[in-house]
Design a protein around this motif. Structure first.
Motif, short mmCIF file in Angstrom:
data_model
loop_
_atom_site.label_atom_id
_atom_site.label_comp_id
_atom_site.label_asym_id
_atom_site.label_seq_id
_atom_site.Cartn_x
_atom_site.Cartn_y
_atom_site.Cartn_z
N TYR A 35 4.09 -0.79 0.17
CA TYR A 35 3.55 -1.36 -1.05
C TYR A 35 3.69 -0.39 -2.21
O TYR A 35 4.05 0.76 -2.05
N ALA A 36 3.39 -0.88 -3.42
CA ALA A 36 3.12 -0.04 -4.58
C ALA A 36 1.69 -0.36 -5.02
O ALA A 36 1.16 -1.44 -4.71
N PHE A 37 1.06 0.55 -5.74
CA PHE A 37 -0.34 0.34 -6.10
C PHE A 37 -0.55 -0.94 -6.90
O PHE A 37 -1.55 -1.64 -6.72
N ILE A 38 0.40 -1.29 -7.75
CA ILE A 38 0.21 -2.47 -8.59
C ILE A 38 0.17 -3.75 -7.77
O ILE A 38 -0.38 -4.77 -8.21
N ASP A 39 0.71 -3.72 -6.55
CA ASP A 39 0.73 -4.92 -5.71
C ASP A 39 -0.67 -5.47 -5.47
O ASP A 39 -0.86 -6.68 -5.31
N ASN A 72 9.46 -12.36 -9.22
CA ASN A 72 9.67 -13.43 -8.24
C ASN A 72 9.00 -13.18 -6.90
O ASN A 72 8.75 -14.12 -6.15
N SER A 73 8.73 -11.91 -6.58
CA SER A 73 8.01 -11.62 -5.33
C SER A 73 6.55 -12.04 -5.41
O SER A 73 5.87 -12.14 -4.40
N THR A 273 4.42 -8.09 -2.09
CA THR A 273 5.18 -6.94 -2.55
C THR A 273 6.66 -7.29 -2.58
O THR A 273 7.07 -8.36 -2.12
N LYS A 274 7.43 -6.39 -3.12
CA LYS A 274 8.88 -6.56 -3.15
C LYS A 274 9.42 -6.49 -1.73
O LYS A 274 9.05 -5.62 -0.96
#
Length: 371
Positions: A35-39, A72-73, A273-274
């Motif tokens: 993940y990234a934190f913004i997710d 889009n994710s 997430t992406k």
């Protein structure tokens, strides 16, 4: 009555992880390997049926754009939502003027296009799970103009340093906001999350602009808190502020505990997430992992204990990883010992046989470095 809600992820005034965030925002920094934190804020918005999302980007727009792309994710039907990175390019080289208030003024076209009835503003570095739809309903029913989400915490002499500490009256009104400098061990901490009607946001922006060109939204709320009703809403449940390299290591590894993990993740609250098209983890002969998160595409020939590995990590024969975070596509050579350390993406640990820090002072190897 249906209302239109805009979710804003406010990346301004985020803390930094020293050299780890030199070329990336915390919002796009890797978390738990995949993940990234913004997710987490984006998923809070989507799971709360808020498909109109703006990301207020202070700097490092390249890393943020690479992660979120077109959105889009997170939003796959643009007919019922909008997704936009909002960047104040004229002020990016002038830090004093580069504020979230200036960013919103620069991108007023986005606000005008969405025409929201209410706005939810949340930061990327505070990780928690919140049903904003339920909170919004309570906010509307209370008749408040501004609601502030907060958490009651202990251990403030070491944790949540630099976060905003709030003081609350018996009637639930925020009376004062100040920075937590670690003087007291227990108190109420603002989660940097606000709910307000859109006319209130417009008034705050106008007030900020008329008071100081350096004012942020947080500065403005602090300035008006003695005279304007800001309702304090207590959040129960998991909340962590990722505000330093040591907290990044400790709070990430804390989620290896199944009970702690279940307070943030659940089947009915997916974290989007992406996505990447990568093969499953490959464990070769002699490779083992205990109590660890290992992302797809990794190849394990050594030993991984209580650690988090991103995508495509290579751990070669005889290597031992313990209490470590290893970024995507990093490579750990034979017979290397890594403990209480963070190895950034694409780094190669080849020549140094021991990479050992402490929980309070983890050793960090920068992105792409060869050591």
């Amino acid at each position: 009555m249906a209302v239109k809600v805009l979710g804003l992820v406010d990346c301004f005034n985020s803390p930094e992880f020293g050299p780890m965030t030199k070329h990336r925002a915390i919002a796009s920094t890797s978390f738990l390997g995949r993940y990234a934190f913004i997710d987490f804020q984006l998923s809070n918005f989507l799971n709360s049926n808020i498909p109109y999302i703006g990301i207020l980007c202070q700097k490092h727009i390249r890393s943020l754009s690479r992660h979120v792309g077109s959105g889009n994710s997170w939003i796959n039907n643009t007919k019922i939502g909008q997704f936009q990175i909002l960047y104040d390019e004229p002020n990016v080289s002038n830090p004093g003027y580069n504020t979230d208030v200036a960013d919103l003024f620069e991108n007023k076209w986005f606000l005008n296009a969405v025409k929201p009835d209410y706005v939810v503003i949340a930061p990327p570095y505070m990780v928690y799970r919140a049903d904003f739809q339920a909170l919004l309903n309570d906010h509307i029913n209370s008749g408040s103009r501004i609601s502030l989400l907060y958490t009651h915490q202990k251990g403030l002499k070491k944790n949540f340093i630099g976060a905003k500490k709030i003081y609350i009256s018996d009637r639930g009104k925020v009376t004062r906001i100040e920075i937590n400098r670690g003087e007291m061990d227990e108190g109420d901490i603002s989660m940097g999350t606000f709910i307000m009607d859109y006319p209130m946001l417009e008034s705050l922006l106008e007030y900020a602009q008329g008071t100081s060109s350096f004012f942020s939204i947080s500065d403005t709320l602090n300035h008006i808190s003695p005279s304007v009703l800001i309702k304090a809403v207590r959040h129960e449940g998991y909340v962590r502020s990722f505000d330093s390299l040591s907290n990044y290591l400790k709070s990430s590894l804390e989620l290896l505990n199944e009970e702690t993990y279940s307070t943030l993740f659940s089947e009915d609250w997916p974290i989007y997430t992406k996505s990447y098209d990568t093969a499953p983890v490959l464990y070769k002969k002699g490779g083992s992992a205990t109590n660890s998160y290992i992302a797809n595409g990794s190849i394990i020939e050594g030993t991984v204990i209580n650690s988090i590995l991103g995508r495509g990590v290579r751990v070669k024969k005889g290597a031992v990883l313990k209490n470590a975070i290893i970024g995507s596509d990093a490579s750990i050579s034979e017979n290397i010992h890594i403990e209480n350390a963070i190895v950034d993406k694409e780094a190669q640990v080849i020549h140094v046989k021991e990479v050992v820090g402490t929980a309070d002072n983890p050793l960090y190897i920068a992105q792409g470095d060869i050591v």
